[in-house]
Design a protein around this motif. Sequence first.
Motif, PDB file in Angstrom:
ATOM      1  N   ALA A  69     -21.344  11.770  24.073  1.00  0.00           N
ATOM      2  CA  ALA A  69     -22.422  11.068  23.366  1.00  0.00           C
ATOM      3  C   ALA A  69     -21.895   9.820  22.661  1.00  0.00           C
ATOM      4  O   ALA A  69     -22.513   8.752  22.698  1.00  0.00           O
ATOM      5  CB  ALA A  69     -23.075  12.010  22.364  1.00  0.00           C
ATOM      6  N   MET A  70     -20.742   9.952  22.024  1.00  0.00           N
ATOM      7  CA  MET A  70     -20.157   8.800  21.319  1.00  0.00           C
ATOM      8  C   MET A  70     -19.848   7.681  22.297  1.00  0.00           C
ATOM      9  O   MET A  70     -20.070   6.499  22.008  1.00  0.00           O
ATOM     10  CB  MET A  70     -18.863   9.211  20.613  1.00  0.00           C
ATOM     11  CG  MET A  70     -19.018  10.191  19.494  1.00  0.00           C
ATOM     12  SD  MET A  70     -19.737   9.491  18.011  1.00  0.00           S
ATOM     13  CE  MET A  70     -18.670   8.136  17.685  1.00  0.00           C
ATOM     14  N   LEU A  71     -19.319   8.055  23.467  1.00  0.00           N
ATOM     15  CA  LEU A  71     -18.989   7.024  24.439  1.00  0.00           C
ATOM     16  C   LEU A  71     -20.256   6.341  24.936  1.00  0.00           C
ATOM     17  O   LEU A  71     -20.278   5.121  25.128  1.00  0.00           O
ATOM     18  CB  LEU A  71     -18.216   7.638  25.616  1.00  0.00           C
ATOM     19  CG  LEU A  71     -16.768   7.974  25.324  1.00  0.00           C
ATOM     20  CD1 LEU A  71     -16.205   8.898  26.392  1.00  0.00           C
ATOM     21  CD2 LEU A  71     -15.922   6.720  25.267  1.00  0.00           C
ATOM     22  N   ARG A  72     -21.294   7.136  25.133  1.00  0.00           N
ATOM     23  CA  ARG A  72     -22.552   6.539  25.602  1.00  0.00           C
ATOM     24  C   ARG A  72     -23.109   5.573  24.574  1.00  0.00           C
ATOM     25  O   ARG A  72     -23.663   4.531  24.918  1.00  0.00           O
ATOM     26  CB  ARG A  72     -23.576   7.634  25.887  1.00  0.00           C
ATOM     27  CG  ARG A  72     -23.305   8.373  27.143  1.00  0.00           C
ATOM     28  CD  ARG A  72     -24.574   8.629  27.964  1.00  0.00           C
ATOM     29  NE  ARG A  72     -24.240   9.482  29.081  1.00  0.00           N
ATOM     30  CZ  ARG A  72     -24.343  10.798  29.059  1.00  0.00           C
ATOM     31  NH1 ARG A  72     -24.806  11.398  27.974  1.00  0.00           N
ATOM     32  NH2 ARG A  72     -23.971  11.507  30.100  1.00  0.00           N
ATOM     33  N   LYS A  73     -22.908   5.934  23.309  1.00  0.00           N
ATOM     34  CA  LYS A  73     -23.394   5.048  22.246  1.00  0.00           C
ATOM     35  C   LYS A  73     -22.750   3.678  22.328  1.00  0.00           C
ATOM     36  O   LYS A  73     -23.347   2.653  22.002  1.00  0.00           O
ATOM     37  CB  LYS A  73     -23.045   5.680  20.889  1.00  0.00           C
ATOM     38  CG  LYS A  73     -24.274   5.982  20.032  1.00  0.00           C
ATOM     39  CD  LYS A  73     -23.910   6.213  18.599  1.00  0.00           C
ATOM     40  CE  LYS A  73     -23.560   7.652  18.345  1.00  0.00           C
ATOM     41  NZ  LYS A  73     -23.049   7.888  16.979  1.00  0.00           N
ATOM     42  N   HIS A  74     -21.497   3.642  22.780  1.00  0.00           N
ATOM     43  CA  HIS A  74     -20.802   2.368  22.885  1.00  0.00           C
ATOM     44  C   HIS A  74     -20.987   1.720  24.235  1.00  0.00           C
ATOM     45  O   HIS A  74     -20.278   0.783  24.580  1.00  0.00           O
ATOM     46  CB  HIS A  74     -19.303   2.587  22.622  1.00  0.00           C
ATOM     47  CG  HIS A  74     -18.996   2.891  21.188  1.00  0.00           C
ATOM     48  ND1 HIS A  74     -18.980   4.161  20.691  1.00  0.00           N
ATOM     49  CD2 HIS A  74     -18.727   2.079  20.150  1.00  0.00           C
ATOM     50  CE1 HIS A  74     -18.705   4.137  19.404  1.00  0.00           C
ATOM     51  NE2 HIS A  74     -18.548   2.877  19.045  1.00  0.00           N
ATOM     52  N   GLY A  75     -21.920   2.245  25.003  1.00  0.00           N
ATOM     53  CA  GLY A  75     -22.233   1.596  26.264  1.00  0.00           C
ATOM     54  C   GLY A  75     -21.362   2.015  27.427  1.00  0.00           C
ATOM     55  O   GLY A  75     -21.422   1.418  28.484  1.00  0.00           O
ATOM     56  N   VAL A  76     -20.546   3.022  27.234  1.00  0.00           N
ATOM     57  CA  VAL A  76     -19.691   3.495  28.318  1.00  0.00           C
ATOM     58  C   VAL A  76     -20.353   4.694  28.961  1.00  0.00           C
ATOM     59  O   VAL A  76     -20.845   5.569  28.264  1.00  0.00           O
ATOM     60  CB  VAL A  76     -18.314   3.897  27.761  1.00  0.00           C
ATOM     61  CG1 VAL A  76     -17.460   4.500  28.847  1.00  0.00           C
ATOM     62  CG2 VAL A  76     -17.639   2.711  27.136  1.00  0.00           C
ATOM     63  N   LYS A  77     -20.354   4.732  30.287  1.00  0.00           N
ATOM     64  CA  LYS A  77     -20.922   5.906  30.954  1.00  0.00           C
ATOM     65  C   LYS A  77     -19.773   6.776  31.435  1.00  0.00           C
ATOM     66  O   LYS A  77     -19.193   6.502  32.490  1.00  0.00           O
ATOM     67  CB  LYS A  77     -21.773   5.457  32.148  1.00  0.00           C
ATOM     68  CG  LYS A  77     -23.129   4.980  31.747  1.00  0.00           C
ATOM     69  CD  LYS A  77     -24.054   4.889  32.950  1.00  0.00           C
ATOM     70  CE  LYS A  77     -25.342   4.203  32.541  1.00  0.00           C
ATOM     71  NZ  LYS A  77     -26.081   3.721  33.700  1.00  0.00           N
ATOM     72  N   PRO A  78     -19.440   7.803  30.696  1.00  0.00           N
ATOM     73  CA  PRO A  78     -18.245   8.553  31.077  1.00  0.00           C
ATOM     74  C   PRO A  78     -18.530   9.508  32.229  1.00  0.00           C
ATOM     75  O   PRO A  78     -19.639   9.989  32.394  1.00  0.00           O
ATOM     76  CB  PRO A  78     -17.923   9.332  29.804  1.00  0.00           C
ATOM     77  CG  PRO A  78     -19.224   9.514  29.137  1.00  0.00           C
ATOM     78  CD  PRO A  78     -20.087   8.356  29.504  1.00  0.00           C
ATOM     79  N   GLY A  79     -17.503   9.741  32.987  1.00  0.00           N
ATOM     80  CA  GLY A  79     -17.605  10.740  34.038  1.00  0.00           C
ATOM     81  C   GLY A  79     -17.390  12.117  33.435  1.00  0.00           C
ATOM     82  O   GLY A  79     -17.447  12.280  32.217  1.00  0.00           O
ATOM     83  N   PRO A  80     -17.133  13.111  34.267  1.00  0.00           N
ATOM     84  CA  PRO A  80     -16.942  14.451  33.720  1.00  0.00           C
ATOM     85  C   PRO A  80     -15.721  14.490  32.816  1.00  0.00           C
ATOM     86  O   PRO A  80     -14.687  13.915  33.128  1.00  0.00           O
ATOM     87  CB  PRO A  80     -16.713  15.313  34.975  1.00  0.00           C
ATOM     88  CG  PRO A  80     -16.292  14.355  36.024  1.00  0.00           C
ATOM     89  CD  PRO A  80     -16.974  13.074  35.720  1.00  0.00           C
ATOM     90  N   ILE A  81     -15.875  15.186  31.723  1.00  0.00           N
ATOM     91  CA  ILE A  81     -14.757  15.292  30.780  1.00  0.00           C
ATOM     92  C   ILE A  81     -14.058  16.608  31.079  1.00  0.00           C
ATOM     93  O   ILE A  81     -14.498  17.678  30.681  1.00  0.00           O
ATOM     94  CB  ILE A  81     -15.260  15.221  29.332  1.00  0.00           C
ATOM     95  CG1 ILE A  81     -15.966  13.881  29.128  1.00  0.00           C
ATOM     96  CG2 ILE A  81     -14.105  15.383  28.367  1.00  0.00           C
ATOM     97  CD1 ILE A  81     -16.258  13.520  27.724  1.00  0.00           C
ATOM     98  N   THR A  82     -12.968  16.485  31.797  1.00  0.00           N
ATOM     99  CA  THR A  82     -12.202  17.678  32.172  1.00  0.00           C
ATOM    100  C   THR A  82     -10.882  17.664  31.421  1.00  0.00           C
ATOM    101  O   THR A  82     -10.617  16.758  30.625  1.00  0.00           O
ATOM    102  CB  THR A  82     -11.910  17.673  33.676  1.00  0.00           C
ATOM    103  OG1 THR A  82     -10.985  16.625  33.933  1.00  0.00           O
ATOM    104  CG2 THR A  82     -13.169  17.420  34.464  1.00  0.00           C
TER     105      THR A  82
END
Lengths: 90, 389
Positions: B81-94
Motif C-alpha cells: 500500500a505504501m509503495l502504491r501511494k508513491h506511485g509504484v506498482k509493486p509486483g508480488p512481495i515474496t
Amino acid sequence: MSSTSQKHKDFVAEPMGEKPVMALAGIGEVLGKRLEDKGFDKAYVVLGQFLVLKKDEELFRDWLKDTCGANVKQQGDCYGCLKEWCDAFL
Amino acid sequence: MPFAEDPAHLSKSRLKSDLVAHNVALPSAASKKAVYVELHLKHIDQKNAADFSSDEEDRADDKKDAEMPVPSCLTDEDLKAMLRKHGVKPGPITASTRVLYERKLHKLLQSDRRERLNEADKAVLYSDSEEEKKQQEKDQDSGSEKQPDPSDQTQKESSQCFLPSSRLRPCPPRNTESSSNWNSRNALKSSERSQSQCSQIISTSTADHHTGLGSTVLPRSKSTDDSSLSSQYFSITQMVEEMENSSSRSVTDNACEFNGTSVQENWAQSDRPPQEPVKDAFKDILPGSKTTPTGIYVTRRRPIKGAAQRPVQYSYPDSPVSPMTQQRREVERYLVPIHIQILVFIIVACVLYLIYVNVEGSLSYWSYGEDRLLVQAESQDAEADYAQD
C-alpha cells in the motif's frame, strides 16, 4: 545503436530452454557459480526472478547486485539480455 | 498506525525472512506456521516493543517522523500500500523481493522528506524576497546587518532561481562600493556558517567550489582586498553557492531535531550531487577556460558551410571516421579504382574492334588477291592452250 556482445546475441537468438545461468550476458564463471550456489542454476530461474520483479530495471539490478555481487556493467548486460529475450519470446 | 504487526497475519515465508534477519535460528522446515509465529512473537516483537517505547517520546516531538513508518516493520500488504501511494506498482512481495521493495520504499520516503523540507524553505523565502532587495540597495555596515543576515541568506538562496535577472541588473551599473559591501557581507556570512556545528561537509564543498570555479564568494578572512575583484566577478555561481549553503544550513538545523547524523549526512551527500553536477559540468566541459567577468562560458560556434566568405570545406582534417569507412579505405588502396577500370575496358574494346576490322579488311584483300591469282592462272592456262595450238 549500443553494441551488444556475442553472448547477448547468442542468448537472444533462440528460446533459452535448459541453458545454464552462465549463458546469460554479463554472467561469467564467478557470478554464475555464486548464482548457482543460491539456487539459480538455470537461466530460466533468473528469468523467473526477473519476471517476479515485473521486469523493473532498478529492482532487478539491485537484486543481482545483492545476490551475486555484479557490477554496474554486468547488471546492465544481464538486464538487457533478459529484456530483449522477453521482448522476442515472451 | 500500522506499526504493530500481527505475526499471525504474515505469510510463512515472511516470518522466515524476518527471523533470519533478526538472527533467530529457524525451526525445521516442516514445522507449522504456528511455530514461526511463536518464535516471531518471542524474539522480534519484544525487540520492537522496546524500540517503540523508547522512540515514542522522540516521535512525540517530531511530527514528521511520526508519519514515517519503518519499512521493515510493515506487513506485506502495508508495504504494498505504501509503495502504491508513491506511485509504484509493486509486483508480488515474496521472500526474495521483500528486501528490494523495502529499500525502494525507504528511498521514496527519504526523497519525500527532502521535498517537504525544500518546500518549507521556499515558502519562507518567497514571502521575504522584496525586503531583501531593499536591503541590498542600502549601504549599511555589515555588522549591523548580521541579524537580518540569516533571513536574507535564505531568501537570496532560494530566490536565486527566480530572480537572477533582477539580481544581475542592479549589479553592473551599481558603484563598486555597494557591491563590495554586499560581497563583504557574503564573506562574513560564509565565515559565520563555517564556524557553526556540523558544517564540515559544507565547508569542504564550498572550498571545492571556491577553488574550482574561481568564483569569488570570498575567502573568509579577506574582504576588502578582494572586494574590487569581487565586484567584477559577481555571478550566478555565487547565488548557487549561497543556495547550497542555506540548504545545508537548514539541514543542520533540522539535524538537531531529527536526532540523527545519518539523516544529515544523507541529506548533504544527496544534496551535493544535484548541485555539484551543475558546476562539475562546467569544470568538465571547459577545464582550461579562463573565468569571465559575467561567469558565462561561451565557445565559438562552427561557421555555417557555404556562407559568405566561408568557402565550403569538403574534407575536414579531423573529421571522425567510422571503422567501416576506415576498412573500406584500406581495402580500396589495393583494388584498382573504378575509373581506371572503365578506361582500360574501353581501350581494350577499341583495340579488339580495330583488330576485327583489320582482319575483315585483310580477308577481303586476300579474296581479291585470290581472284587475281585465279585470273592469272586462267590466263596462263589460256596461254598454254594457245601455245599448244
